[in-house]
Write a protein that holds these residues in place. Structure first.
Motif, PDB file in Angstrom:
ATOM      1  N   ASP A  91       0.843  -1.201   0.000  1.00 13.27           N
ATOM      2  CA  ASP A  91       0.000   0.000   0.000  1.00 13.27           C
ATOM      3  C   ASP A  91       0.877   1.250   0.000  1.00 13.27           C
ATOM      4  O   ASP A  91       0.668   2.178  -0.787  1.00 13.27           O
ATOM      5  N   TRP A  92       1.828   1.278   0.913  1.00 17.11           N
ATOM      6  CA  TRP A  92       2.717   2.434   1.054  1.00 17.11           C
ATOM      7  C   TRP A  92       3.525   2.647  -0.218  1.00 17.11           C
ATOM      8  O   TRP A  92       3.674   3.785  -0.688  1.00 17.11           O
ATOM      9  N   LYS A  96       3.505   6.076  -2.690  1.00 15.42           N
ATOM     10  CA  LYS A  96       4.713   6.874  -2.925  1.00 15.42           C
ATOM     11  C   LYS A  96       5.169   6.784  -4.378  1.00 15.42           C
ATOM     12  O   LYS A  96       5.646   7.784  -4.945  1.00 15.42           O
ATOM     13  N   ALA A  97       5.051   5.626  -5.007  1.00 14.20           N
ATOM     14  CA  ALA A  97       5.435   5.505  -6.417  1.00 14.20           C
ATOM     15  C   ALA A  97       4.551   6.381  -7.288  1.00 14.20           C
ATOM     16  O   ALA A  97       5.017   6.983  -8.265  1.00 14.20           O
ATOM     17  N   THR A  98       3.274   6.478  -6.936  1.00 17.87           N
ATOM     18  CA  THR A  98       2.369   7.369  -7.670  1.00 17.87           C
ATOM     19  C   THR A  98       2.823   8.811  -7.535  1.00 17.87           C
ATOM     20  O   THR A  98       2.883   9.561  -8.519  1.00 17.87           O
ATOM     21  N   GLU A  99       3.162   9.222  -6.322  1.00 13.98           N
ATOM     22  CA  GLU A  99       3.630  10.589  -6.101  1.00 13.98           C
ATOM     23  C   GLU A  99       4.906  10.876  -6.898  1.00 13.98           C
ATOM     24  O   GLU A  99       5.131  12.004  -7.344  1.00 13.98           O
ATOM     25  N   LEU A 100       5.725   9.854  -7.105  1.00 11.46           N
ATOM     26  CA  LEU A 100       7.006  10.021  -7.791  1.00 11.46           C
ATOM     27  C   LEU A 100       6.893   9.875  -9.303  1.00 11.46           C
ATOM     28  O   LEU A 100       7.889  10.008 -10.004  1.00 11.46           O
ATOM     29  N   GLY A 101       5.683   9.601  -9.826  1.00 14.47           N
ATOM     30  CA  GLY A 101       5.488   9.665 -11.268  1.00 14.47           C
ATOM     31  C   GLY A 101       5.431   8.361 -12.023  1.00 14.47           C
ATOM     32  O   GLY A 101       5.456   8.374 -13.261  1.00 14.47           O
ATOM     33  N   VAL A 102       5.337   7.207 -11.343  1.00 16.43           N
ATOM     34  CA  VAL A 102       5.288   5.937 -12.063  1.00 16.43           C
ATOM     35  C   VAL A 102       4.087   5.902 -13.001  1.00 16.43           C
ATOM     36  O   VAL A 102       3.025   6.456 -12.709  1.00 16.43           O
ATOM     37  N   LYS A 123      -9.499  -8.154  -4.759  1.00 18.09           N
ATOM     38  CA  LYS A 123      -9.738  -7.193  -3.683  1.00 18.09           C
ATOM     39  C   LYS A 123      -8.519  -6.294  -3.485  1.00 18.09           C
ATOM     40  O   LYS A 123      -8.648  -5.078  -3.277  1.00 18.09           O
ATOM     41  N   LYS A 124      -7.324  -6.888  -3.552  1.00 19.77           N
ATOM     42  CA  LYS A 124      -6.095  -6.113  -3.414  1.00 19.77           C
ATOM     43  C   LYS A 124      -5.975  -5.097  -4.550  1.00 19.77           C
ATOM     44  O   LYS A 124      -5.607  -3.938  -4.330  1.00 19.77           O
ATOM     45  N   GLN A 125      -6.285  -5.544  -5.772  1.00 21.19           N
ATOM     46  CA  GLN A 125      -6.159  -4.641  -6.910  1.00 21.19           C
ATOM     47  C   GLN A 125      -7.094  -3.445  -6.762  1.00 21.19           C
ATOM     48  O   GLN A 125      -6.700  -2.303  -7.031  1.00 21.19           O
ATOM     49  N   ALA A 126      -8.329  -3.686  -6.341  1.00 20.44           N
ATOM     50  CA  ALA A 126      -9.272  -2.581  -6.139  1.00 20.44           C
ATOM     51  C   ALA A 126      -8.748  -1.603  -5.084  1.00 20.44           C
ATOM     52  O   ALA A 126      -8.860  -0.383  -5.237  1.00 20.44           O
ATOM     53  N   ARG A 127      -8.168  -2.155  -4.028  1.00 21.48           N
ATOM     54  CA  ARG A 127      -7.605  -1.303  -2.972  1.00 21.48           C
ATOM     55  C   ARG A 127      -6.428  -0.487  -3.508  1.00 21.48           C
ATOM     56  O   ARG A 127      -6.324   0.719  -3.263  1.00 21.48           O
ATOM     57  N   PHE A 128      -5.540  -1.149  -4.251  1.00 22.25           N
ATOM     58  CA  PHE A 128      -4.376  -0.454  -4.787  1.00 22.25           C
ATOM     59  C   PHE A 128      -4.793   0.655  -5.760  1.00 22.25           C
ATOM     60  O   PHE A 128      -4.193   1.737  -5.790  1.00 22.25           O
ATOM     61  N   GLU A 129      -5.814   0.388  -6.575  1.00 19.74           N
ATOM     62  CA  GLU A 129      -6.280   1.399  -7.535  1.00 19.74           C
ATOM     63  C   GLU A 129      -6.833   2.621  -6.805  1.00 19.74           C
ATOM     64  O   GLU A 129      -6.632   3.752  -7.248  1.00 19.74           O
ATOM     65  N   LYS A 130      -7.516   2.393  -5.690  1.00 16.47           N
ATOM     66  CA  LYS A 130      -8.040   3.517  -4.913  1.00 16.47           C
ATOM     67  C   LYS A 130      -6.900   4.318  -4.287  1.00 16.47           C
ATOM     68  O   LYS A 130      -6.924   5.556  -4.272  1.00 16.47           O
ATOM     69  N   ILE A 131      -5.882   3.618  -3.779  1.00 10.50           N
ATOM     70  CA  ILE A 131      -4.722   4.301  -3.206  1.00 10.50           C
ATOM     71  C   ILE A 131      -4.030   5.151  -4.269  1.00 10.50           C
ATOM     72  O   ILE A 131      -3.662   6.306  -4.029  1.00 10.50           O
ATOM     73  N   ALA A 135      -3.620   9.221  -4.359  1.00  8.82           N
ATOM     74  CA  ALA A 135      -2.268   9.789  -4.403  1.00  8.82           C
ATOM     75  C   ALA A 135      -2.087  10.672  -5.635  1.00  8.82           C
ATOM     76  O   ALA A 135      -1.410  11.713  -5.576  1.00  8.82           O
ATOM     77  N   ALA A 136      -2.674  10.273  -6.769  1.00  7.04           N
ATOM     78  CA  ALA A 136      -2.575  11.074  -7.991  1.00  7.04           C
ATOM     79  C   ALA A 136      -3.309  12.400  -7.829  1.00  7.04           C
ATOM     80  O   ALA A 136      -2.851  13.446  -8.307  1.00  7.04           O
ATOM     81  N   GLU A 137      -4.467  12.370  -7.155  1.00  4.40           N
ATOM     82  CA  GLU A 137      -5.193  13.615  -6.888  1.00  4.40           C
ATOM     83  C   GLU A 137      -4.380  14.521  -5.978  1.00  4.40           C
ATOM     84  O   GLU A 137      -4.236  15.724  -6.235  1.00  4.40           O
ATOM     85  N   GLN A 138      -3.845  13.947  -4.915  1.00  7.07           N
ATOM     86  CA  GLN A 138      -3.100  14.738  -3.927  1.00  7.07           C
ATOM     87  C   GLN A 138      -1.844  15.366  -4.529  1.00  7.07           C
ATOM     88  O   GLN A 138      -1.489  16.509  -4.220  1.00  7.07           O
ATOM     89  N   SER A 139      -1.165  14.616  -5.393  1.00  2.00           N
ATOM     90  CA  SER A 139       0.088  15.103  -5.969  1.00  2.00           C
ATOM     91  C   SER A 139      -0.131  15.880  -7.270  1.00  2.00           C
ATOM     92  O   SER A 139       0.827  16.260  -7.928  1.00  2.00           O
ATOM     93  N   HIS A 140      -1.391  16.091  -7.637  1.00  5.27           N
ATOM     94  CA  HIS A 140      -1.760  16.873  -8.824  1.00  5.27           C
ATOM     95  C   HIS A 140      -1.120  16.325 -10.092  1.00  5.27           C
ATOM     96  O   HIS A 140      -0.560  17.083 -10.910  1.00  5.27           O
ATOM     97  N   ARG A 141      -1.252  15.033 -10.260  1.00  5.69           N
ATOM     98  CA  ARG A 141      -0.798  14.416 -11.496  1.00  5.69           C
ATOM     99  C   ARG A 141      -1.868  14.534 -12.569  1.00  5.69           C
ATOM    100  O   ARG A 141      -3.022  14.909 -12.305  1.00  5.69           O
TER     101      ARG A 141
END
Length: 248
Positions: A91-92, A96-102, A123-131, A135-141
């Motif tokens: 999850d973490w 963070k990878a989203t914030e860094l531009g992956v 279930k994990k994939q749905a959770r990861f997609e939400k995370i 993160a993309a919204e927060q980091s303004h990607r």
């Protein structure tokens, strides 16, 4: 100003129905009123400021007020191939990878992978997609990273112009330049795939096969990094080369 990702092309005036997550967050979470503004991004990475002009139990009406021209994505599309790790560390990592531009995250099992999510993968994939979305919204990607589960053969066949495998033995042998050399050789719009081993590391046989599939070994410095930390180190290093050096 909050940013929202839409699943349809932005129009000068558009209605977002009540069954959509954007409506839920605008109306029920933020309690947004008519006249409020927010940023909206569509699948083509068009970014606008929109004003809420009408609100009802069925949906909200948004009118575009201004187009914004922001360049926040990495110029090279980076696919990160990783193994699942224990507890909530994946999850973490995804946040963070989203914030860094992956651009794309591929989760696959390797020879020494110790985590098996089995039937929990959807279930994990749905959770990861939400995370990743949050993160993309927060980091303004301008894009939410794709997150997929693949078998190892499919992961090695991922589209790429160049490939790297993070291998600690390269660092022990004094190799330090491959990551930077690769970063500087790629052109805007191309794709780099980087594979990172599981908590138990990669075997020599796996590294040999990766070489046959076009993945060059690259060291990440003299320190031993955790499985979820190594991709972030690489993304940060790439961002330094592509974002902070002279304009490409």
């Amino acid at each position: 100003m909050h940013r929202y990702f839409l699943d349809k092309t932005i129009q000068d005036q558009m209605v977002l129905p009540a069954d959509q997550p954007v409506y839920h967050h605008l109306v029920r979470v933020r309690r947004t009123k008519v006249g409020a503004k927010a940023e909206f991004v569509d699948p083509d990475q068009r970014l606008v400021i929109g004003e809420l002009t009408a609100l009802s139990p069925e949906g909200v009406t948004i009118e575009v007020q201004e187009d914004l021209d922001q360049k926040v994505e990495l110029p090279v599309k980076v696919t990160v191939i990783v193994s699942p790790v224990k507890n909530d560390r994946t999850d973490w990592f995804i946040q963070k990878a989203t914030e860094l531009g992956v651009d794309r995250i591929v989760i696959t099992k390797m020879a020494r992978t110790v985590v098996d999510w089995g039937k929990q993968e959807p279930k994990k994939q749905a959770r990861f997609e939400k995370i990743a979305l949050n993160a993309a919204e927060q980091s303004h990607r301008l894009k939410v990273p794709e997150i997929v589960f693949e078998d190892y053969a499919a992961a090695l066949a991922e589209e790429k112009n160049l490939g790297l495998v993070a291998w600690e033995e390269s660092a022990k042998e004094g190799e330090q330049a491959q990551l930077l050399k690769t970063a500087k050789s790629l052109q805007d719009g191309q794709r780099l795939a980087i594979l990172f081993g599981p908590e138990g590391g990669l075997s020599d046989d796996e590294v040999a096969v990766l070489g046959e599939k076009g993945f060059l070994p690259a060291g990440l410095g003299p320190r031993i990094l955790r499985a979820e930390t190594a991709p972030l180190y690489a993304l940060a290093a790439l961002s330094t080369v592509w974002d902070l050096e002279e304009k490409r």
